[in-house]
Design a protein around this motif. Structure first.
Motif, PDB file in Angstrom:
ATOM      1  N   ALA A   2       0.834  -1.195   0.000  1.00 32.01           N
ATOM      2  CA  ALA A   2       0.000   0.000   0.000  1.00 32.01           C
ATOM      3  C   ALA A   2       0.873   1.251   0.000  1.00 32.01           C
ATOM      4  O   ALA A   2       2.003   1.245   0.492  1.00 32.01           O
ATOM      5  CB  ALA A   2      -0.912  -0.008   1.220  1.00 32.01           C
ATOM      6  N   ASP A 145     -11.929   4.832   0.002  1.00 32.49           N
ATOM      7  CA  ASP A 145     -12.333   3.439  -0.226  1.00 32.49           C
ATOM      8  C   ASP A 145     -13.754   3.345  -0.777  1.00 32.49           C
ATOM      9  O   ASP A 145     -14.025   2.569  -1.698  1.00 32.49           O
ATOM     10  CB  ASP A 145     -12.239   2.642   1.077  1.00 32.49           C
ATOM     11  CG  ASP A 145     -10.810   2.448   1.560  1.00 32.49           C
ATOM     12  OD1 ASP A 145      -9.871   2.751   0.793  1.00 32.49           O
ATOM     13  OD2 ASP A 145     -10.629   1.986   2.704  1.00 32.49           O
ATOM     14  N   GLU A 180      -3.930   5.130   3.454  1.00 35.86           N
ATOM     15  CA  GLU A 180      -3.287   4.096   2.636  1.00 35.86           C
ATOM     16  C   GLU A 180      -3.975   4.055   1.277  1.00 35.86           C
ATOM     17  O   GLU A 180      -5.164   3.728   1.178  1.00 35.86           O
ATOM     18  CB  GLU A 180      -3.369   2.730   3.318  1.00 35.86           C
ATOM     19  CG  GLU A 180      -2.428   2.581   4.493  1.00 35.86           C
ATOM     20  CD  GLU A 180      -2.293   1.139   4.945  1.00 35.86           C
ATOM     21  OE1 GLU A 180      -2.967   0.256   4.364  1.00 35.86           O
ATOM     22  OE2 GLU A 180      -1.514   0.887   5.885  1.00 35.86           O
ATOM     23  N   ILE A 182      -4.187   2.571  -2.680  1.00 35.51           N
ATOM     24  CA  ILE A 182      -3.930   1.338  -3.423  1.00 35.51           C
ATOM     25  C   ILE A 182      -3.138   1.692  -4.678  1.00 35.51           C
ATOM     26  O   ILE A 182      -3.321   2.777  -5.260  1.00 35.51           O
ATOM     27  CB  ILE A 182      -5.263   0.658  -3.805  1.00 35.51           C
ATOM     28  CG1 ILE A 182      -6.159   0.506  -2.569  1.00 35.51           C
ATOM     29  CG2 ILE A 182      -5.025  -0.703  -4.437  1.00 35.51           C
ATOM     30  CD1 ILE A 182      -7.589   0.115  -2.907  1.00 35.51           C
ATOM     31  N   THR A 247      -7.318  -5.330   0.117  1.00 39.62           N
ATOM     32  CA  THR A 247      -6.671  -4.338   0.996  1.00 39.62           C
ATOM     33  C   THR A 247      -6.547  -4.769   2.455  1.00 39.62           C
ATOM     34  O   THR A 247      -5.768  -4.168   3.206  1.00 39.62           O
ATOM     35  CB  THR A 247      -7.479  -3.023   0.982  1.00 39.62           C
ATOM     36  OG1 THR A 247      -8.772  -3.260   1.573  1.00 39.62           O
ATOM     37  CG2 THR A 247      -7.648  -2.503  -0.437  1.00 39.62           C
TER      38      THR A 247
END
Length: 395
Positions: A2, A145, A180, A182, A247
Motif C-alpha cells: 500500500a 475506499d 493508505e 492502493i 486491501t
C-alpha cells in the motif's frame, strides 16, 4: 504494498478519481466540494488522465452532462455539496430513472436557508428517495475506499444505478489524515473496464434514453428501478468482500462497535462515529456496557440487518445531523424505528437532532446521550423521544 500518504478527504477522492481515469467528469464548484474538481482538473491539464473534463455553468448542468455522458456509455463522475445538490434535484431523479451509473461525491453541507457553509446532512438526506444509492464515510480513508467500491457497485450489470459517496464537509473534506492508497494498477483491476450492455452510441443495439413514458409502461419501469435498489444490498456486500481481499480493510452495510453485549447504544453516521467510539471506550473502562452502530449504507436501507443487531439492546439513541420537519423524528430515526416494528423484542428508542449548521459535537455531548440512555433503562420508559443535542434553548 500500500502507498502511505497524508491527504485531505477531498484530495483522497480526487486521487481515487485519477486512478480510475473516468471518461467524463462534468462539474461546477461549490464549497466545500470545490477542491475535488479543482484537483482533478489539474490531473487533466497535466495529462495524468485521459478524462474529458466539462466545466459547466451550474450544478443542474453538471448532472445533465453526466447523465448524457453515462447514457452514451461513458464512465462518469462529479462532485457537489448542499445547494449545488439541491440545484441538481430534477436531474437526480432522471439519472436514477434512466439507470445511469453516475458516481457523485457529496461533501455534506447544511442546506440553505439560512445560508450556512458548514456541515450537516440535510443535503444528502433530502435526496434520500431520489433513487440513488448512498454510502457514508467516517474519515478520509473511507471517503477514498467508498468511492472505489461505489463505482463498482453502480456499474454492476444487475444494478446500473447512480451512487452518492457522502462524507462530512470540512471535518473530513479539508482535514489532513494519514491514508493508505492502493497502487494504480490494482485500482484499475478492481474497478475493471466499464462495459455497459445498453448505451446510445452502440450502433448494433440502438436505444432511446429518457423518452416519454405513458401509463402503459411507466409503472413497470419504476418497479424495475426499485428491484435494482433491492438487489444492490447483496452486491454491496459482495464488492466489500472483494475489497477486503485486496486491501485487508473490512466493510459491511454498517459497522458494529462493541455492540454484542451492549445494553445502551448509539446509531450514527459520518465523522461523529469517531467521537462516539472514543466515548464508548471511556464508558467501557467505567463498566458501562455501551456500544455503537455506524451506518455506512443508507440506501438501500439495511433494515433487517440493523434490527437484528440492536433488537436485544435495552435503549438506543439514533443521531440525525438534520431535522425531519415531520414533528415525529428525523430520517435515520424513523427508518431505524420502522425496521423494528415487527419484532416482539425491541429497545426503547430516542432521537437526537445534533450538529446542525456545523455546531460542534464534543465528547461531553455524546456522553450525555449515553447517560440519558442509562436513565431510560433505569426508569423503564421514554418521556420524550424527540430531542435536540447542544442547542441553545431560550431562557
Amino acid at each position: 504494498m500500500a502507498i502511505r500518504d497524508k491527504l485531505s478527504g477531498n484530495e483522497a477522492v480526487a486521487v481515487a478519481m485519477k486512478q480510475i481515469n473516468p471518461d467524463v467528469v462534468a462539474a461546477f464548484p461549490i464549497t466545500p466540494s470545490t477542491e475535488i474538481p479543482q484537483y482533478f482538473s489539474n490531473f487533466v491539464s497535466n495529462g495524468e488522465v485521459e478524462t474529458e473534463f466539462v466545466p459547466v455553468e451550474s450544478e443542474h448542468s453538471a448532472m445533465s452532462a453526466c447523465i448524457s455522458a453515462a447514457a452514451a456509455g461513458a464512465r462518469t463522475m462529479t462532485a457537489t455539496s448542499a445547494n449545488g445538490l439541491a440545484l441538481m434535484w430534477e436531474m437526480l431523479y432522471i439519472a436514477a430513472s434512466c439507470k445511469t451509473p453516475v458516481v457523485l461525491t457529496v461533501v455534506n453541507r447544511a442546506l440553505s436557508g439560512p445560508i450556512n457553509i458548514h456541515n450537516d446532512h440535510s443535503d444528502s438526506m433530502g435526496s434520500r428517495d431520489s433513487g440513488w444509492l448512498q454510502f457514508y464515510g467516517e474519515n478520509n480513508q473511507e471517503a477514498y475506499d467508498n468511492l472505489l467500491m461505489a463505482l463498482k457497485v453502480a456499474e454492476h450489470p444487475e444494478i446500473s444505478l447512480p451512487v452518492m459517496n457522502c462524507y462530512d464537509g470540512f471535518i473530513t473534506s479539508h482535514a489532513v489524515e494519514n491514508i493508505e492508497l492502493i497502487e494504480d494498477d490494482k485500482v484499475k483491476a478492481f474497478v475493471g473496464e466499464y462495459k455497459p450492455s445498453q448505451y446510445m452510441l452502440n450502433s448494433d443495439n440502438q436505444v432511446a434514453v429518457g423518452p416519454l413514458s405513458m401509463p402503459t409502461h411507466y409503472f413497470e419501469q419504476k418497479r424495475q428501478q426499485a428491484e435494482s435498489m433491492r438487489k444492490a444490498k447483496d452486491v454491496i456486500i459482495e464488492v466489500s468482500k472483494e475489497f477486503e481481499a485486496l486491501t485487508g480493510r473490512k466493510y459491511d452495510l454498517f459497522e458494529s462497535y462493541k455492540l454484542d453485549d451492549a445494553e445502551v447504544a448509539v446509531v450514527v453516521l459520518g465523522s461523529t462515529a469517531g467521537t462516539t467510539k472514543h466515548v464508548v471506550d471511556q464508558l467501557r473502562d467505567k463498566g458501562v456496557k455501551a456500544g455503537m452502530l455506524k451506518l455506512r449504507i443508507f440506501r438501500p436501507f439495511p433494515a433487517e440487518e440493523i434490527a437484528e443487531a440492536i433488537k436485544d439492546i435495552k435503549a438506543v439513541a439514533v443521531m440525525d445531523k438534520c431535522d425531519g420537519f415531520n414533528a415525529k423524528g428525523a430520517p435515520v430515526f424513523t427508518e431505524v424505528r420502522s425496521a423494528l416494528y415487527d419484532y416482539d423484542t425491541k429497545p426503547a428508542m430516542v432521537n437526537y437532532i445534533y450538529g446542525l449548521g456545523g455546531r460542534d459535537v464534543k465528547t461531553d455531548d455524546i456522553e450525555k446521550v449515553y447517560n440519558d440512555l442509562l436513565e431510560v433503562v433505569k426508569e423503564g420508559k421514554v418521556e420524550d423521544p424527540y430531542r435536540y443535542l447542544g442547542v441553545m434553548e431560550e431562557q
